[in-house]
Design a protein around this motif. Structure first.
Motif, PDB file in Angstrom:
ATOM      1  N   GLY A  82      57.015   3.014  48.859  1.00 20.51           N
ATOM      2  CA  GLY A  82      56.437   3.942  49.817  1.00 20.51           C
ATOM      3  C   GLY A  82      57.418   4.541  50.800  1.00 20.51           C
ATOM      4  N   ARG A  83      58.736   4.437  50.507  1.00 25.94           N
ATOM      5  CA  ARG A  83      59.742   5.051  51.342  1.00 25.94           C
ATOM      6  C   ARG A  83      60.205   6.361  50.702  1.00 25.94           C
ATOM      7  NH1 ARG A  83      59.632   2.122  56.011  1.00 25.94           N
ATOM      8  NH2 ARG A  83      61.425   3.415  56.529  1.00 25.94           N
ATOM      9  N   SER A  84      60.914   7.175  51.472  1.00 24.89           N
ATOM     10  CA  SER A  84      61.368   8.459  50.951  1.00 24.89           C
ATOM     11  C   SER A  84      62.552   8.273  50.000  1.00 24.89           C
ATOM     12  CB  SER A  84      61.788   9.386  52.099  1.00 24.89           C
ATOM     13  OG  SER A  84      62.962   8.900  52.724  1.00 24.89           O
ATOM     14  N   ALA A  85      62.714   9.228  49.089  1.00 23.14           N
ATOM     15  CA  ALA A  85      63.851   9.199  48.173  1.00 23.14           C
ATOM     16  C   ALA A  85      65.165   9.291  48.951  1.00 23.14           C
ATOM     17  CB  ALA A  85      63.745  10.341  47.173  1.00 23.14           C
TER      18      ALA A  85
ATOM     19  N   LEU B  48      69.500   5.146  59.526  1.00 26.29           N
ATOM     20  CA  LEU B  48      70.929   4.885  59.396  1.00 26.29           C
ATOM     21  C   LEU B  48      71.301   3.573  60.075  1.00 26.29           C
ATOM     22  CD1 LEU B  48      73.814   5.584  58.653  1.00 26.29           C
ATOM     23  CD2 LEU B  48      73.934   7.061  60.676  1.00 26.29           C
ATOM     24  N   THR B  49      70.777   3.349  61.261  1.00 24.80           N
ATOM     25  CA  THR B  49      71.078   2.109  61.980  1.00 24.80           C
ATOM     26  C   THR B  49      70.612   0.899  61.191  1.00 24.80           C
ATOM     27  OG1 THR B  49      70.906   3.238  64.117  1.00 24.80           O
ATOM     28  CG2 THR B  49      70.697   0.839  64.131  1.00 24.80           C
ATOM     29  N   PHE B  50      69.405   0.977  60.638  1.00 23.81           N
ATOM     30  CA  PHE B  50      68.900  -0.137  59.831  1.00 23.81           C
ATOM     31  C   PHE B  50      69.796  -0.388  58.627  1.00 23.81           C
ATOM     32  CE2 PHE B  50      66.704  -1.312  55.947  1.00 23.81           C
ATOM     33  CZ  PHE B  50      66.256  -2.586  56.279  1.00 23.81           C
ATOM     34  N   THR B  51      70.211   0.690  57.963  1.00 26.40           N
ATOM     35  CA  THR B  51      71.039   0.544  56.766  1.00 26.40           C
ATOM     36  C   THR B  51      72.375  -0.106  57.094  1.00 26.40           C
ATOM     37  OG1 THR B  51      70.006   2.504  55.787  1.00 26.40           O
ATOM     38  CG2 THR B  51      72.072   1.772  54.823  1.00 26.40           C
TER      39      THR B  51
ATOM     40  N   GLY C  58      58.641  -3.953  56.413  1.00 22.53           N
ATOM     41  CA  GLY C  58      59.136  -4.921  55.451  1.00 22.53           C
ATOM     42  C   GLY C  58      59.598  -4.292  54.154  1.00 22.53           C
ATOM     43  N   GLN C  59      59.044  -3.112  53.818  1.00 18.35           N
ATOM     44  CA  GLN C  59      59.453  -2.457  52.571  1.00 18.35           C
ATOM     45  C   GLN C  59      60.933  -2.106  52.589  1.00 18.35           C
ATOM     46  OE1 GLN C  59      57.120  -1.227  54.691  1.00 18.35           O
ATOM     47  NE2 GLN C  59      55.315  -0.472  53.578  1.00 18.35           N
TER      48      GLN C  59
ATOM     49  N   ILE D 168      63.345  -3.650  54.207  1.00 18.03           N
ATOM     50  CA  ILE D 168      64.132  -4.873  54.018  1.00 18.03           C
ATOM     51  C   ILE D 168      64.128  -5.277  52.555  1.00 18.03           C
ATOM     52  CG2 ILE D 168      64.284  -7.319  54.635  1.00 18.03           C
ATOM     53  CD1 ILE D 168      62.964  -6.573  57.316  1.00 18.03           C
ATOM     54  N   ALA D 169      62.937  -5.220  51.932  1.00 18.21           N
ATOM     55  CA  ALA D 169      62.835  -5.552  50.510  1.00 18.21           C
ATOM     56  C   ALA D 169      63.690  -4.618  49.666  1.00 18.21           C
ATOM     57  CB  ALA D 169      61.376  -5.477  50.067  1.00 18.21           C
ATOM     58  N   LEU D 170      63.753  -3.358  50.053  1.00 17.65           N
ATOM     59  CA  LEU D 170      64.530  -2.367  49.299  1.00 17.65           C
ATOM     60  C   LEU D 170      66.013  -2.713  49.297  1.00 17.65           C
ATOM     61  CD1 LEU D 170      64.827   0.329  47.810  1.00 17.65           C
ATOM     62  CD2 LEU D 170      64.906   1.462  50.049  1.00 17.65           C
ATOM     63  N   ILE D 171      66.579  -2.964  50.459  1.00 15.26           N
ATOM     64  CA  ILE D 171      68.024  -3.189  50.542  1.00 15.26           C
ATOM     65  C   ILE D 171      68.419  -4.528  49.915  1.00 15.26           C
ATOM     66  CG2 ILE D 171      68.189  -4.307  52.806  1.00 15.26           C
ATOM     67  CD1 ILE D 171      70.436  -2.251  53.415  1.00 15.26           C
ATOM     68  N   VAL D 172      67.541  -5.530  50.012  1.00 13.35           N
ATOM     69  CA  VAL D 172      67.797  -6.804  49.337  1.00 13.35           C
ATOM     70  C   VAL D 172      67.695  -6.620  47.821  1.00 13.35           C
ATOM     71  CG1 VAL D 172      66.946  -9.158  48.979  1.00 13.35           C
ATOM     72  CG2 VAL D 172      67.075  -8.218  51.289  1.00 13.35           C
ATOM     73  N   GLY D 173      66.689  -5.848  47.381  1.00 17.63           N
ATOM     74  CA  GLY D 173      66.526  -5.586  45.958  1.00 17.63           C
ATOM     75  C   GLY D 173      67.717  -4.850  45.369  1.00 17.63           C
ATOM     76  N   GLU D 174      68.240  -3.878  46.108  1.00 21.07           N
ATOM     77  CA  GLU D 174      69.434  -3.145  45.644  1.00 21.07           C
ATOM     78  C   GLU D 174      70.642  -4.080  45.528  1.00 21.07           C
ATOM     79  OE1 GLU D 174      68.175   1.106  47.749  1.00 21.07           O
ATOM     80  OE2 GLU D 174      69.415  -0.366  48.795  1.00 21.07           O
TER      81      GLU D 174
END
Length: 337
Positions: free
Chosen positions: A119-122, A157-160, A312-313, A315-321
């Protein structure tokens, strides 16, 4: 008119020097903490910058902070090109080079797909995927610099940057243990570390904690990933141009941003031996300071309150990557050895 140009330049500097100065001071404090307490400099610059968020909300420092977060950022990314040398990369062998390149490309594609599923943007998927796949915070800032701005751009950007820096620090501690578990030799361990850890500094730390040979291979592999920054940014720029042409945006971005041209020019010059070693050292150090200053400014533009809205999505995204690129590199190392 020379006089008018001088007045404009003077006004430009007068409007921005305070914000740039405070960003440099924060970057210096972050560097001090990194050198004396072992904390990641990028992480420290980001966190310290967030503490000074009120300075970006108006007043004398605002324009300088904007300048640091945008222009100084691009200068820092351009100077990264001095780390690239084609000659040193060839010695790794075609199979492992293809594995590293495949890891970069597939991780970014995975990031886009996973972002949509979560559910996040491309665009968020491109930035996080690029950060994980290429060179952590530096890649995140370079990609963010060419993506269309939105009300959540600074927060994303800060989160990333925060996410990849924390994960890189954890990886520097745990991945060397994994290489022993997998019974990797020095070369395979170097490929694994250089191909999976996000930030350059943590790759160096992890690699040389095992052996000098592992550290050399890990650094070399990491530089191949860094070299992918320019083509990735170029492809994203082309996609942005096509979307603008299709009516999805108002301003047409440049085909190849100036900072990417600088990155490629320095990389080519270094590969041809045109840059003396002493100059390479100076430019590389300049890149580190420019990026530290930029990330301090990015932190100043970020409200800590908005960080809790990331979800949470994300966080899950960056861990999944991160897990995905581990899988790709492990597969490549297994097939190539």
């Amino acid at each position: 008119m020379p006089g008018d140009a001088g007045n404009m330049a003077g006004r430009f500097v007068a409007d921005r020097y305070r914000g740039v100065l405070i960003a440099v001071i924060v970057a210096t404090a972050a560097k001090f903490l990194s050198e004396h307490y072992g904390a990641p400099a990028m992480l420290m610059a980001l966190l310290l910058g967030i503490a000074f968020n009120f300075l970006s909300e108006g007043g004398a420092c605002q324009l300088g902070i904007e300048f640091s977060a945008r222009t100084i950022l691009r200068i820092g990314v351009a100077l990264l090109g001095v780390r690239i040398s084609i000659e040193t990369m060839i010695g790794l062998g075609p199979a492992l080079i293809l594995t590293v390149i495949a890891g970069v490309v597939l991780t970014i594609l995975f990031g886009i797909l996973a972002a949509r599923v979560l559910g996040r943007s491309a665009r968020f998927g491109v930035m996080t995927g690029g950060a994980v796949a290429i060179c952590g915070a530096s890649a995140a800032m370079a990609i963010a610099a060419i993506l269309p701005k939105s009300e959540t751009s600074e927060r994303d950007l800060t989160f990333t940057v925060l996410g990849v820096t924390i994960l890189s620090t954890l990886a520097m501690i745990t991945y060397p243990i994994l290489t022993a578990t997998f019974d990797f030799d020095a070369r395979a361990a170097g490929v694994f570390l250089g191909g999976t850890i996000h930030d350059v500094a943590q790759v160096v730390g992890a690699g040389y904690s095992i052996s000098e040979e592992t550290g050399d291979v890990a650094t070399l592999v990491k530089l191949i990933r860094v070299a992918m920054l320019a083509p990735v940014v170029l492809v994203i720029s082309l996609i942005m141009q096509r979307r603008v042409a299709a009516g999805e945006g108002a301003k047409r971005p440049p085909l190849l941003p100036l900072f990417v041209i600088g990155f490629l020019a320095l990389g080519a010059a270094n590969s041809m031996g045109l840059i003396p070693g002493s100059v390479t050292t100076v430019l590389s150090t300049g890149s580190q300071w420019a990026l530290l200053t930029a990330i301090a400014a990015v932190g100043m533009k970020t409200s800590l309150k908005t960080m809790f809205d990331i979800g949470g999505q994300a966080i899950a995204l960056i861990v999944g990557e991160t897990l995905f690129i581990i899988l790709i590199i492990l597969t490549g190392v297994h097939l190539a050895t």
